[in-house]
Design an enzyme around this catalytic site. Sequence first.
Site, PDB file in Angstrom:
ATOM      1  N   LYS A 189      13.089  -4.990   3.021  1.00 40.67           N
ATOM      2  CA  LYS A 189      11.754  -5.578   3.146  1.00 40.67           C
ATOM      3  C   LYS A 189      11.318  -5.693   1.902  1.00 40.67           C
ATOM      4  O   LYS A 189      10.783  -4.780   0.857  1.00 40.67           O
ATOM      5  CB  LYS A 189      10.902  -4.701   3.879  1.00 40.67           C
ATOM      6  CG  LYS A 189       9.642  -5.291   4.263  1.00 40.67           C
ATOM      7  CD  LYS A 189       8.573  -4.253   3.391  1.00 40.67           C
ATOM      8  CE  LYS A 189       7.193  -4.805   3.490  1.00 40.67           C
ATOM      9  NZ  LYS A 189       6.889  -6.053   2.638  1.00 40.67           N
ATOM     10  N   GLU A 264      10.407   5.461  -6.393  1.00 41.09           N
ATOM     11  CA  GLU A 264      10.049   5.123  -7.624  1.00 41.09           C
ATOM     12  C   GLU A 264       8.720   4.803  -7.849  1.00 41.09           C
ATOM     13  O   GLU A 264       8.266   3.810  -7.281  1.00 41.09           O
ATOM     14  CB  GLU A 264      11.207   4.333  -8.318  1.00 41.09           C
ATOM     15  CG  GLU A 264      12.500   4.703  -8.417  1.00 41.09           C
ATOM     16  CD  GLU A 264      12.649   5.964  -9.393  1.00 41.09           C
ATOM     17  OE1 GLU A 264      11.576   6.027 -10.595  1.00 41.09           O
ATOM     18  OE2 GLU A 264      13.582   6.810  -9.332  1.00 41.09           O
ATOM     19  N   CYS A 298       6.394  -1.010 -14.476  1.00 40.15           N
ATOM     20  CA  CYS A 298       6.108   0.307 -14.283  1.00 40.15           C
ATOM     21  C   CYS A 298       6.455   1.150 -15.602  1.00 40.15           C
ATOM     22  O   CYS A 298       5.697   2.166 -15.880  1.00 40.15           O
ATOM     23  CB  CYS A 298       7.156   0.863 -13.225  1.00 40.15           C
ATOM     24  SG  CYS A 298       8.661   0.470 -13.445  1.00 40.15           S
ATOM     25  N   GLU A 398      -3.130   4.252 -13.646  1.00 36.18           N
ATOM     26  CA  GLU A 398      -2.600   3.124 -13.807  1.00 36.18           C
ATOM     27  C   GLU A 398      -3.185   1.764 -13.510  1.00 36.18           C
ATOM     28  O   GLU A 398      -3.576   1.787 -12.271  1.00 36.18           O
ATOM     29  CB  GLU A 398      -1.026   3.234 -12.820  1.00 36.18           C
ATOM     30  CG  GLU A 398      -0.121   2.180 -12.969  1.00 36.18           C
ATOM     31  CD  GLU A 398       1.021   2.173 -12.192  1.00 36.18           C
ATOM     32  OE1 GLU A 398       0.757   2.138 -10.823  1.00 36.18           O
ATOM     33  OE2 GLU A 398       2.191   2.072 -12.514  1.00 36.18           O
TER      34      GLU A 398
HETATM   35  P1  NDP Z   1       3.032  -1.332  -3.396  1.00 33.94           P
HETATM   36  O1  NDP Z   1       3.024   0.117  -2.860  1.00 33.94           O
HETATM   37  O2  NDP Z   1       1.781  -1.757  -2.791  1.00 33.94           O
HETATM   38  O3  NDP Z   1       4.171  -2.108  -2.238  1.00 33.94           O
HETATM   39  C1  NDP Z   1       5.505  -1.809  -2.486  1.00 33.94           C
HETATM   40  C2  NDP Z   1       6.345  -2.313  -1.433  1.00 33.94           C
HETATM   41  O4  NDP Z   1       5.870  -1.282  -0.061  1.00 33.94           O
HETATM   42  C3  NDP Z   1       6.085  -3.540  -0.905  1.00 33.94           C
HETATM   43  O5  NDP Z   1       6.989  -4.089  -0.326  1.00 33.94           O
HETATM   44  C4  NDP Z   1       4.931  -3.298   0.400  1.00 33.94           C
HETATM   45  O6  NDP Z   1       4.700  -4.494   1.256  1.00 33.94           O
HETATM   46  C5  NDP Z   1       5.360  -2.093   0.988  1.00 33.94           C
HETATM   47  N1  NDP Z   1       4.448  -1.353   1.800  1.00 33.94           N
HETATM   48  C6  NDP Z   1       3.137  -1.352   1.536  1.00 33.94           C
HETATM   49  N2  NDP Z   1       2.595  -0.590   2.493  1.00 33.94           N
HETATM   50  C7  NDP Z   1       3.803  -0.071   3.437  1.00 33.94           C
HETATM   51  C8  NDP Z   1       3.941   0.970   4.406  1.00 33.94           C
HETATM   52  N3  NDP Z   1       2.884   1.761   4.956  1.00 33.94           N
HETATM   53  N4  NDP Z   1       5.029   1.275   4.589  1.00 33.94           N
HETATM   54  C9  NDP Z   1       6.034   0.789   4.118  1.00 33.94           C
HETATM   55  N5  NDP Z   1       6.216  -0.194   3.245  1.00 33.94           N
HETATM   56  C10 NDP Z   1       4.928  -0.586   2.542  1.00 33.94           C
HETATM   57  O7  NDP Z   1       3.287  -1.470  -4.686  1.00 33.94           O
HETATM   58  P2  NDP Z   1       3.311  -2.827  -5.646  1.00 33.94           P
HETATM   59  O8  NDP Z   1       4.213  -4.108  -4.759  1.00 33.94           O
HETATM   60  O9  NDP Z   1       1.845  -3.381  -5.680  1.00 33.94           O
HETATM   61  O10 NDP Z   1       4.168  -2.618  -6.777  1.00 33.94           O
HETATM   62  C11 NDP Z   1       3.331  -1.883  -8.036  1.00 33.94           C
HETATM   63  C12 NDP Z   1       3.689  -0.592  -8.060  1.00 33.94           C
HETATM   64  O11 NDP Z   1       4.902  -0.281  -8.097  1.00 33.94           O
HETATM   65  C13 NDP Z   1       3.014   0.103  -9.383  1.00 33.94           C
HETATM   66  O12 NDP Z   1       2.478   1.169  -9.063  1.00 33.94           O
HETATM   67  C14 NDP Z   1       4.288   0.181 -10.053  1.00 33.94           C
HETATM   68  O13 NDP Z   1       4.164   1.497 -11.142  1.00 33.94           O
HETATM   69  C15 NDP Z   1       5.335   0.827  -8.964  1.00 33.94           C
HETATM   70  N6  NDP Z   1       6.771   0.440 -10.020  1.00 33.94           N
HETATM   71  C16 NDP Z   1       7.478   1.548  -9.908  1.00 33.94           C
HETATM   72  C17 NDP Z   1       8.616   1.437 -10.586  1.00 33.94           C
HETATM   73  C18 NDP Z   1       9.371   2.702 -10.761  1.00 33.94           C
HETATM   74  O14 NDP Z   1      10.615   2.602 -11.087  1.00 33.94           O
HETATM   75  N7  NDP Z   1       8.977   3.823 -11.120  1.00 33.94           N
HETATM   76  C19 NDP Z   1       9.369   0.147 -11.033  1.00 33.94           C
HETATM   77  C20 NDP Z   1       8.358  -1.117 -10.704  1.00 33.94           C
HETATM   78  C21 NDP Z   1       7.087  -0.761 -10.211  1.00 33.94           C
HETATM   79  P3  NDP Z   1       3.662  -5.680   1.179  1.00 33.94           P
HETATM   80  O15 NDP Z   1       3.843  -6.140  -0.248  1.00 33.94           O
HETATM   81  O16 NDP Z   1       3.899  -6.419   2.305  1.00 33.94           O
HETATM   82  O17 NDP Z   1       2.394  -4.900   1.115  1.00 33.94           O
END
Ligand code: NDP
Length: 512
Positions: A189, A264, A298, A398
């Site tokens: 997903k 992550e 990130c 962040e």
């Molecule tokens: P989100 O947490 O908003 O979304 C991440 C994924 O989770 C998306 O596919 C989202 O779907 C999905 N999601 C949202 N709600 C749920 C739920 N209730 N159950 C299961 N899946 C769900 O993060 P972002 O996409 O905005 O990414 C940015 C974040 O990612 C930042 O905090 C960044 O630091 C972190 N990040 C961390 C990394 C690491 O390696 N530590 C690397 C890259 C990013 P949908 O888009 O449909 O809402």
Amino acid sequence: MTQTTERSVPKADAETPTFKLFIAGEWVESVGGQTFESVNPADRRDVIGRFQAGTKADTAMAIKAAEMALPRWKATPAPKRGEILYAFAELMARNKERLSRAMTREMGKVIAEARGDVQEGIDIAYLMAGEGRRMFGDTVPSELSDKWAMSIRQPIGIAGIITPWNFPIAIPCWKMMPALVTGNTVVFKPASDTPHCATLLVELMAEAGFPPGVVNLVTGGGAEVGDARVESPDVPVISFTGHSSTGKSIAERAAKRLKRVSLELGGKNGVVVLADADLDLATDGILWSAFGTTGQRCTACSRVIVEKPVVEPLLERLERRAKGLRLGSGLDEAVDVGPLINPAAVEKVGSYIEIGQVEGELVLGGHPATDGELEHGNFFEPTIFANVMPMDRIGQEEIFGPVLSIIPVDDFDAAITALNQTRYGLSASIFTRDVNRAFRAMRDFETGIVYVNAGTTGAETHLPFGGWKETGNGHREAGHAALDSYTEWKSIYVDFSGRLQRAQIDNQAASG
Ligand code: NDP
């Protein structure tokens, strides 16, 4: 077979292509009949396509397909699985420019960085293809004679892969490649902001020869599609990258079913600049880390901890160079900084500017950028705050945008303390010419990644990637460590003595 074409100009509604889910080797519509749009963040008039708003029922079908495919995939010799990963890596390499341009159009990062993102996907696919012929376990001497002892990795089952939008090719590959080479099947997903990148990726996976059902793609909202796999008893492993709040909620729900969960999450990465540093080099590293991908990595640097004697000269360099950064569509090779992902991100960054003006001193930027063509996109000026305290909100939370805080400190010890004073622990760097201090930083920084005389970004795929503290839950992407998220260890003992031998008993001399 591809079902897509790249478009880079606004087009009439009727021309907008519609994309499908990929379940059991077929491109299918969602049973719910709803779609959503993905738009270009540099020009919101440019609609990339309509994507299926998947439902719980679609997810259940994808899980079923993954379940059906599992026995054969798991029984396929690992070197043969590796060959399919290798073919996929080759296909990605051949399609690198097409994927990179599609990425820049869909999530905004400048084209050079998009090429780097795709390259990271290629690198991990080759690395994991090789794991098909390595996948080391241990073969060790037994404590008993005529007995063999060894350990092997085995797949866990179906892996639920949930990814963010900021590395829309690299992160899905970091997760899916180790999951697949070790014999798991996948239900993927992607983020709703980057479904096109995910679709292009899965098209190439199908072309590379992953059998039907081994890889399944369900686009759609997190709450509906993401949640369904977290709750499903048939998905024993979840690998998630995204916000800490989403990750925590996934971990809580998955814990009820004792699932393996690899998280992550967020970061608040710091660069330490000591008084003896090469300030021009430090400036290069900080600018690249803070404003590359518009601060939406990130591993982006958002706090610079500087020994007081060099605050002024460093700030002067940063300000001068940041002023010269060119904003615009990342498809233009001359552009340095692309847009933020969506209007909500512009609003969020704006809210931190208000906070920062109370806490520190705004020295550059601080506004959405709307001049000329920029008005159609989600642009924000590169922003620098000076005189920030380590525990200020802009130094702690962040922001995920092009906002940099300069934190002055008295000495090296204070710098280490300030660097570690965050709840995250992903990446950190130090600029110094003093080898002793560099080694102390390598030892004392509480982060999963440390750079010396380089910025906070630039991980290579053959080393473990991940963070300490609230950045994760102890798992790692990339490197051999990635295999741990998707495999169970099995220890095997073969006794060829022909008699019962009891470990810890028969080989111990009687005492007393
Ligand atoms: P989100 O947490 O908003 O979304 C991440 C994924 O989770 C998306 O596919 C989202 O779907 C999905 N999601 C949202 N709600 C749920 C739920 N209730 N159950 C299961 N899946 C769900 O993060 P972002 O996409 O905005 O990414 C940015 C974040 O990612 C930042 O905090 C960044 O630091 C972190 N990040 C961390 C990394 C690491 O390696 N530590 C690397 C890259 C990013 P949908 O888009 O449909 O809402």
